[in-house]
Write a protein that holds these residues in place. Sequence first.
Motif, PDB file in Angstrom:
ATOM      1  N   ALA A 121       0.840  -1.205   0.000  1.00  0.00           N
ATOM      2  CA  ALA A 121       0.000   0.000   0.000  1.00  0.00           C
ATOM      3  C   ALA A 121       0.872   1.251   0.000  1.00  0.00           C
ATOM      4  O   ALA A 121       0.572   2.231  -0.710  1.00  0.00           O
ATOM      5  CB  ALA A 121      -0.933  -0.007   1.208  1.00  0.00           C
ATOM      6  N   MET A 122       1.950   1.198   0.748  1.00  0.00           N
ATOM      7  CA  MET A 122       2.835   2.359   0.801  1.00  0.00           C
ATOM      8  C   MET A 122       3.538   2.587  -0.537  1.00  0.00           C
ATOM      9  O   MET A 122       3.908   3.729  -0.849  1.00  0.00           O
ATOM     10  CB  MET A 122       3.844   2.207   1.938  1.00  0.00           C
ATOM     11  N   VAL A 123       3.707   1.545  -1.343  1.00  0.00           N
ATOM     12  CA  VAL A 123       4.245   1.729  -2.689  1.00  0.00           C
ATOM     13  C   VAL A 123       3.350   2.706  -3.447  1.00  0.00           C
ATOM     14  O   VAL A 123       3.832   3.643  -4.098  1.00  0.00           O
ATOM     15  CB  VAL A 123       4.356   0.379  -3.434  1.00  0.00           C
ATOM     16  N   ASP A 124       2.037   2.505  -3.347  1.00  0.00           N
ATOM     17  CA  ASP A 124       1.098   3.410  -4.023  1.00  0.00           C
ATOM     18  C   ASP A 124       1.174   4.826  -3.456  1.00  0.00           C
ATOM     19  O   ASP A 124       1.141   5.808  -4.206  1.00  0.00           O
ATOM     20  CB  ASP A 124      -0.342   2.895  -3.900  1.00  0.00           C
ATOM     21  N   VAL A 125       1.269   4.934  -2.136  1.00  0.00           N
ATOM     22  CA  VAL A 125       1.343   6.246  -1.490  1.00  0.00           C
ATOM     23  C   VAL A 125       2.603   6.982  -1.950  1.00  0.00           C
ATOM     24  O   VAL A 125       2.552   8.159  -2.320  1.00  0.00           O
ATOM     25  CB  VAL A 125       1.325   6.109   0.049  1.00  0.00           C
ATOM     26  N   ILE A 126       3.717   6.275  -1.955  1.00  0.00           N
ATOM     27  CA  ILE A 126       4.992   6.878  -2.352  1.00  0.00           C
ATOM     28  C   ILE A 126       4.969   7.277  -3.823  1.00  0.00           C
ATOM     29  O   ILE A 126       5.341   8.396  -4.180  1.00  0.00           O
ATOM     30  CB  ILE A 126       6.157   5.904  -2.057  1.00  0.00           C
ATOM     31  N   ARG A 127       4.512   6.375  -4.682  1.00  0.00           N
ATOM     32  CA  ARG A 127       4.495   6.663  -6.119  1.00  0.00           C
ATOM     33  C   ARG A 127       3.574   7.833  -6.454  1.00  0.00           C
ATOM     34  O   ARG A 127       3.850   8.602  -7.370  1.00  0.00           O
ATOM     35  CB  ARG A 127       4.080   5.419  -6.895  1.00  0.00           C
ATOM     36  N   ALA A 128       2.481   7.965  -5.697  1.00  0.00           N
ATOM     37  CA  ALA A 128       1.542   9.074  -5.930  1.00  0.00           C
ATOM     38  C   ALA A 128       1.985  10.351  -5.219  1.00  0.00           C
ATOM     39  O   ALA A 128       1.309  11.374  -5.315  1.00  0.00           O
ATOM     40  CB  ALA A 128       0.150   8.671  -5.471  1.00  0.00           C
ATOM     41  N   ASP A 129       3.096  10.294  -4.495  1.00  0.00           N
ATOM     42  CA  ASP A 129       3.602  11.425  -3.715  1.00  0.00           C
ATOM     43  C   ASP A 129       2.514  11.954  -2.776  1.00  0.00           C
ATOM     44  O   ASP A 129       2.248  13.152  -2.709  1.00  0.00           O
ATOM     45  CB  ASP A 129       4.123  12.538  -4.628  1.00  0.00           C
ATOM     46  N   GLU A 130       1.911  11.024  -2.037  1.00  0.00           N
ATOM     47  CA  GLU A 130       0.804  11.352  -1.132  1.00  0.00           C
ATOM     48  C   GLU A 130       1.149  11.090   0.338  1.00  0.00           C
ATOM     49  O   GLU A 130       0.264  10.810   1.140  1.00  0.00           O
ATOM     50  CB  GLU A 130      -0.447  10.548  -1.519  1.00  0.00           C
ATOM     51  N   MET A 131       2.418  11.198   0.707  1.00  0.00           N
ATOM     52  CA  MET A 131       2.809  10.984   2.100  1.00  0.00           C
ATOM     53  C   MET A 131       2.107  11.958   3.039  1.00  0.00           C
ATOM     54  O   MET A 131       1.923  11.670   4.213  1.00  0.00           O
ATOM     55  CB  MET A 131       4.329  11.092   2.268  1.00  0.00           C
ATOM     56  N   SER A 132       1.664  13.103   2.518  1.00  0.00           N
ATOM     57  CA  SER A 132       0.972  14.083   3.359  1.00  0.00           C
ATOM     58  C   SER A 132      -0.387  13.554   3.819  1.00  0.00           C
ATOM     59  O   SER A 132      -1.021  14.169   4.684  1.00  0.00           O
ATOM     60  CB  SER A 132       0.794  15.404   2.604  1.00  0.00           C
ATOM     61  N   ARG A 133      -0.838  12.449   3.264  1.00  0.00           N
ATOM     62  CA  ARG A 133      -2.089  11.824   3.721  1.00  0.00           C
ATOM     63  C   ARG A 133      -1.914  11.168   5.086  1.00  0.00           C
ATOM     64  O   ARG A 133      -2.886  10.790   5.727  1.00  0.00           O
ATOM     65  CB  ARG A 133      -2.559  10.768   2.722  1.00  0.00           C
ATOM     66  N   LEU A 134      -0.680  11.012   5.520  1.00  0.00           N
ATOM     67  CA  LEU A 134      -0.363  10.400   6.816  1.00  0.00           C
ATOM     68  C   LEU A 134       0.253  11.448   7.731  1.00  0.00           C
ATOM     69  O   LEU A 134       1.154  12.178   7.324  1.00  0.00           O
ATOM     70  CB  LEU A 134       0.607   9.238   6.623  1.00  0.00           C
ATOM     71  N   ASP A 135      -0.244  11.516   8.961  1.00  0.00           N
ATOM     72  CA  ASP A 135       0.263  12.511   9.902  1.00  0.00           C
ATOM     73  C   ASP A 135       0.002  12.013  11.313  1.00  0.00           C
ATOM     74  O   ASP A 135      -0.629  10.977  11.513  1.00  0.00           O
ATOM     75  CB  ASP A 135      -0.438  13.852   9.670  1.00  0.00           C
ATOM     76  N   LEU A 136       0.449  12.780  12.281  1.00  0.00           N
ATOM     77  CA  LEU A 136       0.145  12.481  13.674  1.00  0.00           C
ATOM     78  C   LEU A 136      -1.088  13.252  14.098  1.00  0.00           C
ATOM     79  O   LEU A 136      -1.371  14.341  13.576  1.00  0.00           O
ATOM     80  CB  LEU A 136       1.328  12.835  14.576  1.00  0.00           C
ATOM     81  N   CYS A 137      -1.819  12.719  15.036  1.00  0.00           N
ATOM     82  CA  CYS A 137      -3.044  13.331  15.556  1.00  0.00           C
ATOM     83  C   CYS A 137      -2.747  14.744  16.058  1.00  0.00           C
ATOM     84  O   CYS A 137      -1.723  14.991  16.708  1.00  0.00           O
ATOM     85  CB  CYS A 137      -3.598  12.471  16.681  1.00  0.00           C
ATOM     86  N   ALA A 138      -3.653  15.669  15.765  1.00  0.00           N
ATOM     87  CA  ALA A 138      -3.493  17.061  16.196  1.00  0.00           C
ATOM     88  C   ALA A 138      -3.758  17.250  17.681  1.00  0.00           C
ATOM     89  O   ALA A 138      -3.473  18.316  18.225  1.00  0.00           O
ATOM     90  CB  ALA A 138      -4.424  17.966  15.381  1.00  0.00           C
ATOM     91  N   ASP A 139      -4.284  16.231  18.349  1.00  0.00           N
ATOM     92  CA  ASP A 139      -4.485  16.290  19.798  1.00  0.00           C
ATOM     93  C   ASP A 139      -3.124  16.154  20.460  1.00  0.00           C
ATOM     94  O   ASP A 139      -2.452  15.129  20.305  1.00  0.00           O
ATOM     95  CB  ASP A 139      -5.416  15.156  20.245  1.00  0.00           C
ATOM     96  N   GLU A 140      -2.707  17.173  21.184  1.00  0.00           N
ATOM     97  CA  GLU A 140      -1.377  17.182  21.795  1.00  0.00           C
ATOM     98  C   GLU A 140      -1.164  16.075  22.817  1.00  0.00           C
ATOM     99  O   GLU A 140      -0.027  15.723  23.121  1.00  0.00           O
ATOM    100  CB  GLU A 140      -1.107  18.547  22.437  1.00  0.00           C
ATOM    101  N   THR A 141      -2.231  15.491  23.337  1.00  0.00           N
ATOM    102  CA  THR A 141      -2.107  14.423  24.326  1.00  0.00           C
ATOM    103  C   THR A 141      -2.138  13.040  23.680  1.00  0.00           C
ATOM    104  O   THR A 141      -2.100  12.040  24.377  1.00  0.00           O
ATOM    105  CB  THR A 141      -3.231  14.506  25.376  1.00  0.00           C
ATOM    106  N   CYS A 142      -2.208  12.983  22.358  1.00  0.00           N
ATOM    107  CA  CYS A 142      -2.347  11.719  21.640  1.00  0.00           C
ATOM    108  C   CYS A 142      -1.173  11.531  20.690  1.00  0.00           C
ATOM    109  O   CYS A 142      -0.687  12.485  20.093  1.00  0.00           O
ATOM    110  CB  CYS A 142      -3.664  11.715  20.849  1.00  0.00           C
ATOM    111  N   GLY A 143      -0.746  10.320  20.536  1.00  0.00           N
ATOM    112  CA  GLY A 143       0.320  10.008  19.593  1.00  0.00           C
ATOM    113  C   GLY A 143      -0.169   9.209  18.408  1.00  0.00           C
ATOM    114  O   GLY A 143       0.625   8.625  17.685  1.00  0.00           O
TER     115      GLY A 143
END
Length: 182
Positions: A121-143
């Motif tokens: 699946a990450m092959v598709d993400v990388i090839r589409a240059d869509e790594m920005s679709r993955l991030d950390l939660c904006a809740d400062e108390t959550c990882g």
Amino acid sequence: MPFDHDTESSLLAAVALVNSAEEPDTLTSVAALDAFYAEHAYTGSRTHDQAELDEVRALRAPLRTLLTSTRDDAVAIVNRMLSEAGAVPQLVRHDGEDWHLHATERTASFATRIAVETAMAMVDVIRADEMSRLDLCADETCGGVVLDLSRNRSRRFCSTACGNRNAVAAYRARQTGGGHQN
């Protein structure tokens, strides 16, 4: 939607697996692993034992590293994961799903299948240059990890609970912030 169904399914499962390590840990029993397997429509053999649970739980940290890495770092991780598993991509059709890729045998361990399906699946993400679709939660108390599949890329929280907690906190801050003058 930016990705094919099998890619989205694998990414959603990987994020769920990684986030299961957040407090409270939600993957602590074979029954919880059985539920994860069913919820994410995995196929293939299972041992249904503690060793399998331990092997899948051990994947959480490496998958977190992959899902939160830069594009170039993700390439190296994906290539290593596929090589270590001896992955051989093949088109398959089963369980009412149209042709899609599998890269391991149905008899490979569940943890190996998760790792390889995530890497594919990450092959598709990388090839589409869509790594920005993955991030950390904006809740400062959550990882937690966030997979944003929305069209407008607006997802900021890993769960409804984190989103609601932040909305309530923002509301309370506005109420006590002197927004009312009589």
